[in-house]
Design a protein around this motif. Sequence first.
Motif, PDB file in Angstrom:
ATOM      1  N   ASP A 212     -27.630  28.521 -58.581  1.00 44.58           N
ATOM      2  CA  ASP A 212     -28.646  29.540 -57.554  1.00 44.58           C
ATOM      3  C   ASP A 212     -29.278  30.492 -58.518  1.00 44.58           C
ATOM      4  OD1 ASP A 212     -29.796  30.239 -55.323  1.00 44.58           O
ATOM      5  OD2 ASP A 212     -28.220  31.622 -54.759  1.00 44.58           O
ATOM      6  N   GLY A 213     -28.555  31.450 -58.843  1.00 36.86           N
ATOM      7  CA  GLY A 213     -29.293  32.509 -59.556  1.00 36.86           C
ATOM      8  C   GLY A 213     -29.377  31.986 -60.878  1.00 36.86           C
ATOM      9  N   ARG A 214     -30.616  32.384 -61.621  1.00 30.76           N
ATOM     10  CA  ARG A 214     -30.959  32.079 -62.919  1.00 30.76           C
ATOM     11  C   ARG A 214     -31.526  30.689 -62.946  1.00 30.76           C
ATOM     12  NH1 ARG A 214     -25.943  34.915 -63.953  1.00 30.76           N
ATOM     13  NH2 ARG A 214     -26.236  37.058 -64.542  1.00 30.76           N
ATOM     14  N   GLU A 216     -34.209  29.435 -62.775  1.00 33.92           N
ATOM     15  CA  GLU A 216     -35.575  29.285 -63.389  1.00 33.92           C
ATOM     16  C   GLU A 216     -35.361  29.326 -65.089  1.00 33.92           C
ATOM     17  OE1 GLU A 216     -35.249  33.594 -62.389  1.00 33.92           O
ATOM     18  OE2 GLU A 216     -34.489  31.616 -61.743  1.00 33.92           O
ATOM     19  N   VAL A 226     -39.503  29.887 -58.629  1.00 32.18           N
ATOM     20  CA  VAL A 226     -38.005  30.763 -58.523  1.00 32.18           C
ATOM     21  C   VAL A 226     -37.829  31.847 -58.957  1.00 32.18           C
ATOM     22  CG1 VAL A 226     -35.893  30.227 -58.798  1.00 32.18           C
ATOM     23  CG2 VAL A 226     -37.038  28.273 -58.363  1.00 32.18           C
ATOM     24  N   ARG A 227     -37.388  32.854 -58.400  1.00 32.32           N
ATOM     25  CA  ARG A 227     -37.330  34.273 -58.943  1.00 32.32           C
ATOM     26  C   ARG A 227     -36.081  34.656 -58.559  1.00 32.32           C
ATOM     27  NH1 ARG A 227     -40.906  39.639 -57.858  1.00 32.32           N
ATOM     28  NH2 ARG A 227     -40.572  40.657 -59.807  1.00 32.32           N
ATOM     29  N   THR A 228     -35.300  35.267 -59.672  1.00 28.15           N
ATOM     30  CA  THR A 228     -33.791  35.722 -59.455  1.00 28.15           C
ATOM     31  C   THR A 228     -33.947  37.154 -59.008  1.00 28.15           C
ATOM     32  OG1 THR A 228     -32.725  33.718 -60.918  1.00 28.15           O
ATOM     33  CG2 THR A 228     -31.610  36.150 -60.451  1.00 28.15           C
ATOM     34  N   THR A 280     -32.058  39.339 -63.725  1.00 27.38           N
ATOM     35  CA  THR A 280     -30.905  38.548 -63.745  1.00 27.38           C
ATOM     36  C   THR A 280     -29.637  39.238 -64.481  1.00 27.38           C
ATOM     37  OG1 THR A 280     -31.576  37.996 -66.170  1.00 27.38           O
ATOM     38  CG2 THR A 280     -32.482  36.395 -64.663  1.00 27.38           C
ATOM     39  N   SER A 312     -26.108  37.220 -58.854  1.00 22.80           N
ATOM     40  CA  SER A 312     -27.371  36.931 -59.130  1.00 22.80           C
ATOM     41  C   SER A 312     -27.769  35.532 -58.156  1.00 22.80           C
ATOM     42  CB  SER A 312     -27.688  36.349 -60.336  1.00 22.80           C
ATOM     43  OG  SER A 312     -27.760  37.352 -61.530  1.00 22.80           O
ATOM     44  N   ALA A 314     -31.127  33.274 -56.437  1.00 17.81           N
ATOM     45  CA  ALA A 314     -32.675  32.919 -56.658  1.00 17.81           C
ATOM     46  C   ALA A 314     -33.320  32.903 -55.272  1.00 17.81           C
ATOM     47  CB  ALA A 314     -32.527  31.664 -57.362  1.00 17.81           C
ATOM     48  N   ALA A 335     -31.766  27.917 -55.126  1.00 15.39           N
ATOM     49  CA  ALA A 335     -32.686  29.117 -54.923  1.00 15.39           C
ATOM     50  C   ALA A 335     -32.738  28.941 -53.497  1.00 15.39           C
ATOM     51  CB  ALA A 335     -34.081  28.686 -55.259  1.00 15.39           C
TER      52      ALA A 335
END
Length: 367
Positions: A212-214, A216, A226-228, A280, A312, A314, A335
């Motif tokens: 999920d987080g990071r 991208e 995608v943005r965390t 992040t 983190s 996403a 995400a």
Amino acid sequence: MNVPVWDDGSWSGLPRLEGDLEAEFCVIGLGGSGLSAIQELLRLGHTVVGLDAGWVAGGAAGRNGGFLLAGLAKFYHQTVLEQGRDLARRLYQATLEQIARMMSETPQAIRQVGSLRIAATAEELDDCQAHLEALQADGFAAEPYEGPEGRGLLIPTDAAFNPLLRCRMLARQALERGARLFEHSPALCISGQEVQTPLGRVRCRQVLVAVDGRLEQLLPELQSRVRTARLQMLATAPVERRFPRPVYRRWGYDYWQQLPDGRIALGGMRDAGGEAEWTTEAEPTQAVQACLEQLLSQQRIEAPITHRWAASVAYTPTGLPIAEEVRPGVWAIGAYSGTGNVVGALLGREAAWVLHGGRMPGAVWLA
């Protein structure tokens, strides 16, 4: 500092990957979605290697608020408006069934107590009413609510859980069934036939990235979609019983639940942190933690704070998760826009069937 309330210190850990291995499939990410995929691949009769850059559920999967909410990140009436009634209804039903499945898999970790969506303003109360009416119109359980927490709606089919306990239970089950799982083994190079880590390599037929987080950063092809962000939480010492259900308030920016032992796990206030929370980095900050303390005070909770932590996660602009083949033989799911506990587990199972070469019965995302 930065240890979630869910961590009781009992996890003995897993080895790093050293040397070369072969398996039919390699799953990157040992959180809720990755472990769900591994479990399904094992049920389908495949050999699996699972890798994590940290430890089992060391990311958002084991550091979230412990909510099991049916549906997607956007509320049901918004999903109906944006995705159409038929798809919204099928998605919601699929997540209800996933919650039931999770309860059967790890009953020790889950309490089906329902959830509350509480309005902070008159505008949000109107939106709660629209949310309620949309659910009831399609035959889903929901009712208006007014109580000590405030006014809004009650969804009796939702649940609360210990996310870290569930993931560790799934990891142990997978190991017993023959999966080979490795912690502290980040994927440095990913292709459809091989994953390289600092000390080893996995040769395989296909790869699933369940992060999920990071996400991208691991798959740069997704950077435009995608943005965390950082989500922060705290927990208190036990207090008298006040909250029988988890509470989702102020459009989901604030949330808390009371654990069976009386402790309060409370999080949110990401909007108070502004642009700095699009990062992040996964360390708690003084600014947001101060806002969480204010929220705690507003709920008239007076107890020492014992834990502070961050994770983190996403987001996508649409609120829809990533679920696709991003490179030949490399699939990605993630995400979840802050609500991945149920959707992630469901997508993990659907992705396993895609790798298997079929379609999961009742699949709504990956056909």
